[in-house]
Design a protein around this motif. Structure first.
Motif, PDB file in Angstrom:
ATOM      1  N   LEU A   9     -52.647 -14.859  -9.080  1.00 43.60           N
ATOM      2  CA  LEU A   9     -52.677 -15.782 -10.209  1.00 43.60           C
ATOM      3  C   LEU A   9     -53.914 -16.672 -10.139  1.00 43.60           C
ATOM      4  O   LEU A   9     -54.332 -17.084  -9.063  1.00 43.60           O
ATOM      5  CB  LEU A   9     -51.432 -16.673 -10.194  1.00 43.60           C
ATOM      6  N   GLN A  19     -51.239 -23.413 -13.122  1.00 37.96           N
ATOM      7  CA  GLN A  19     -50.185 -23.936 -12.266  1.00 37.96           C
ATOM      8  C   GLN A  19     -49.224 -24.831 -13.035  1.00 37.96           C
ATOM      9  O   GLN A  19     -49.590 -25.488 -14.008  1.00 37.96           O
ATOM     10  CB  GLN A  19     -50.791 -24.731 -11.111  1.00 37.96           C
ATOM     11  N   LYS A  56     -47.922 -18.352 -14.676  1.00 37.10           N
ATOM     12  CA  LYS A  56     -48.355 -19.581 -14.008  1.00 37.10           C
ATOM     13  C   LYS A  56     -47.644 -19.725 -12.672  1.00 37.10           C
ATOM     14  O   LYS A  56     -46.428 -19.556 -12.575  1.00 37.10           O
ATOM     15  CB  LYS A  56     -48.058 -20.803 -14.885  1.00 37.10           C
ATOM     16  N   LYS A  57     -48.405 -20.058 -11.665  1.00 34.62           N
ATOM     17  CA  LYS A  57     -47.860 -20.297 -10.343  1.00 34.62           C
ATOM     18  C   LYS A  57     -47.275 -21.712 -10.283  1.00 34.62           C
ATOM     19  O   LYS A  57     -47.790 -22.641 -10.908  1.00 34.62           O
ATOM     20  CB  LYS A  57     -48.969 -20.151  -9.304  1.00 34.62           C
ATOM     21  N   ILE A  58     -46.174 -21.881  -9.552  1.00 32.75           N
ATOM     22  CA  ILE A  58     -45.582 -23.213  -9.367  1.00 32.75           C
ATOM     23  C   ILE A  58     -46.142 -23.813  -8.088  1.00 32.75           C
ATOM     24  O   ILE A  58     -46.204 -23.154  -7.046  1.00 32.75           O
ATOM     25  CB  ILE A  58     -44.043 -23.132  -9.295  1.00 32.75           C
ATOM     26  N   GLU A  59     -46.566 -25.052  -8.184  1.00 31.88           N
ATOM     27  CA  GLU A  59     -47.126 -25.749  -7.016  1.00 31.88           C
ATOM     28  C   GLU A  59     -46.297 -26.996  -6.725  1.00 31.88           C
ATOM     29  O   GLU A  59     -46.016 -27.789  -7.618  1.00 31.88           O
ATOM     30  CB  GLU A  59     -48.575 -26.162  -7.287  1.00 31.88           C
ATOM     31  N   GLY A  96     -44.246 -16.224 -10.883  1.00 29.52           N
ATOM     32  CA  GLY A  96     -44.157 -17.567 -11.442  1.00 29.52           C
ATOM     33  C   GLY A  96     -43.477 -17.553 -12.791  1.00 29.52           C
ATOM     34  O   GLY A  96     -42.557 -16.780 -13.044  1.00 29.52           O
ATOM     35  N   VAL A 150     -39.359 -22.238  -4.751  1.00 32.24           N
ATOM     36  CA  VAL A 150     -40.664 -22.012  -5.366  1.00 32.24           C
ATOM     37  C   VAL A 150     -41.307 -20.739  -4.830  1.00 32.24           C
ATOM     38  O   VAL A 150     -41.909 -19.961  -5.581  1.00 32.24           O
ATOM     39  CB  VAL A 150     -41.581 -23.241  -5.154  1.00 32.24           C
ATOM     40  N   GLU A 151     -41.157 -20.496  -3.535  1.00 28.83           N
ATOM     41  CA  GLU A 151     -41.718 -19.263  -2.963  1.00 28.83           C
ATOM     42  C   GLU A 151     -41.112 -18.029  -3.640  1.00 28.83           C
ATOM     43  O   GLU A 151     -41.828 -17.079  -3.978  1.00 28.83           O
ATOM     44  CB  GLU A 151     -41.450 -19.225  -1.459  1.00 28.83           C
ATOM     45  N   LYS A 173     -46.953 -27.936 -11.860  1.00 29.19           N
ATOM     46  CA  LYS A 173     -46.784 -28.812 -10.706  1.00 29.19           C
ATOM     47  C   LYS A 173     -45.418 -29.496 -10.730  1.00 29.19           C
ATOM     48  O   LYS A 173     -44.983 -29.998 -11.761  1.00 29.19           O
ATOM     49  CB  LYS A 173     -47.894 -29.869 -10.652  1.00 29.19           C
ATOM     50  N   ASN A 192     -42.466 -17.789  -7.261  1.00 21.64           N
ATOM     51  CA  ASN A 192     -43.862 -17.335  -7.286  1.00 21.64           C
ATOM     52  C   ASN A 192     -43.988 -15.862  -6.894  1.00 21.64           C
ATOM     53  O   ASN A 192     -44.905 -15.165  -7.337  1.00 21.64           O
ATOM     54  CB  ASN A 192     -44.714 -18.194  -6.346  1.00 21.64           C
ATOM     55  N   ALA A 221     -48.173 -13.587  -6.181  1.00 17.89           N
ATOM     56  CA  ALA A 221     -48.616 -14.926  -6.565  1.00 17.89           C
ATOM     57  C   ALA A 221     -50.089 -15.143  -6.236  1.00 17.89           C
ATOM     58  O   ALA A 221     -50.769 -15.951  -6.872  1.00 17.89           O
ATOM     59  CB  ALA A 221     -47.760 -15.977  -5.863  1.00 17.89           C
TER      60      ALA A 221
END
Length: 373
Positions: free
Chosen positions: A23, A28, A68-71, A64, A56-57, A30, A60, A20
């Motif tokens: 990225l 992202q 795209k990374k999840i925040e 993701g 989420v961890e 969100k 990612n 992750a």
């Protein structure tokens, strides 16, 4: 369905935890966690945060969704109805299209029209009041927990068939959640011909419940059901013991918090509580439970795995139809999603088609065990 963190791939996900970091920061998705980070119910917010964060961890760690990374973005509503709309507007103004939460029923009910009108997908892992969804025709509001009219009958059935009290008192905190679940229990006890001698509200936040305990003693009750949260339940247990009222007490998942032990002391031993089934005990979830343990989190609490599942549902929707809340809502209404709760699906108004509430016995060391009687 091939979600980005299906259970059989969690171990592999953990080994790729560094992926992750590669990225781009701007790429992202969100998701807001609308939780109480202030006020007396922050422990429930912590449970939801642990579940969503772990999900989420793991997502990612496998890259993701579509690169795209999840925040996660925490938004505080203090579990207060008046703060629910304020938090909702913060989410909308922040252009966030997805919410895990809100945690408490009162705040959820107050905020839901804003989320629905603005097209924000909400999946609450803990708000159980039927009033959140009944007759509202919301398209964007979902749950990953059962409703009080599922939880109430489970409690009443246990009381009638296992406890078999001679005279019951039902107390509640006069709020959407507490009074709703108390009314559900009352209705089902009446159907089972269990005498309810007292049905009365108390004021949440008070520190002295001597008057109501005196009333319970005068009524000659041998069992008390309380609809509400752990701060009041802890005081009721402790003060009942101090005043010589030896009755067993029971509450909904809102009392199932380790903090109740600090308030009630030894008087908490034997408290009965309805909770979601202990999904952490399912061998299929062993890798997820390990992911919790590796971060010193507790997967066996009331809402950790329901919030993990809420996050799974949102991410599965995004993976299936893209980062478009309207399309995700459409998808969830039609989909069956594989989660740590098992396969889940929703009816037209966003409630789960089925959910398993079970009765547990609470112990003074903070542990719980399935209740036999």
């Amino acid at each position: 369905m091939n979600t980005p963190f299906r259970l059989h791939s969690v171990v592999a996900a953990l080994s790729l935890a560094g992926a992750a970091l590669l990225l781009p920061a701007h790429a992202q998705i969100k998701i807001a966690m609308v939780i109480p980070t202030t006020g007396p119910l922050t422990q429930y917010g912590d449970m939801v945060k642990e579940g969503a964060t772990t999900a989420v961890e793991l997502a990612n760690a496998t890259g993701g969704i579509g690169g795209k990374k999840i925040e996660l973005v925490a938004v505080d509503d203090a579990c207060e109805p008046k703060q629910g709309p304020v938090a909702a507007n913060r989410v909308v103004n922040g252009k966030i299209g997805y919410v895990v939460g809100p945690v408490c029923s009162g705040a959820s009910i107050a905020a839901a029209p804003i989320y629905n009108n603005e097209g924000v997908v909400v999946v609450t892992p803990s708000a159980t009041s039927p009033a959140l969804t009944d007759g509202k025709n919301f398209h964007f509001i979902f749950r990953t927990i059962g409703r009080d009219d599922q939880q109430g009958p489970a409690a009443a059935k246990f009381i009638a068939e296992k406890v078999k009290p001679k005279k019951v008192a039902i107390l509640h905190d006069k709020q959407s959640y507490g009074q709703g679940i108390a009314s559900s229990v009352q209705a089902d006890l009446k159907k089972a011909n269990v005498p309810v001698a007292l049905f009365e509200g108390i004021n949440a936040g008070d520190s002295d419940y001597s008057a109501v305990i005196t009333k319970l003693k005068s009524a000659g009750v041998d069992f008390v059901y309380y609809g509400g949260y752990h701060p009041e339940m802890g005081l009721l247990l402790r003060q009942a013991g101090e005043q010589g009222l030896k009755v067993r007490m029971m509450g909904p998942e809102g009392v199932g918090n380790p903090e109740v032990n600090a308030i009630a002391g030894n008087a908490v031993e034997g408290m009965l509580v309805t909770l979601p089934a202990d999904f952490s005990a399912n061998p299929k979830n062993a890798a997820v439970v390990k992911a919790f343990q590796d971060k010193k989190r507790n997967a066996s609490g009331a809402f950790q795995l329901t919030s993990f599942a809420a996050t799974q549902a949102i991410l599965e929707g995004i993976k299936a139809v893209g980062d478009d809340p309207a399309k995700v809502a459409d998808h969830l209404h039609k989909a069956t999603v594989e989660t740590v709760l098992g396969p889940i699906s929703w009816n037209k108004q966003g409630d789960l088609n089925s959910f398993d509430f079970q009765v547990f016995e609470w112990h003074k060391d903070g542990s719980k065990s399935p209740a036999a009687k």
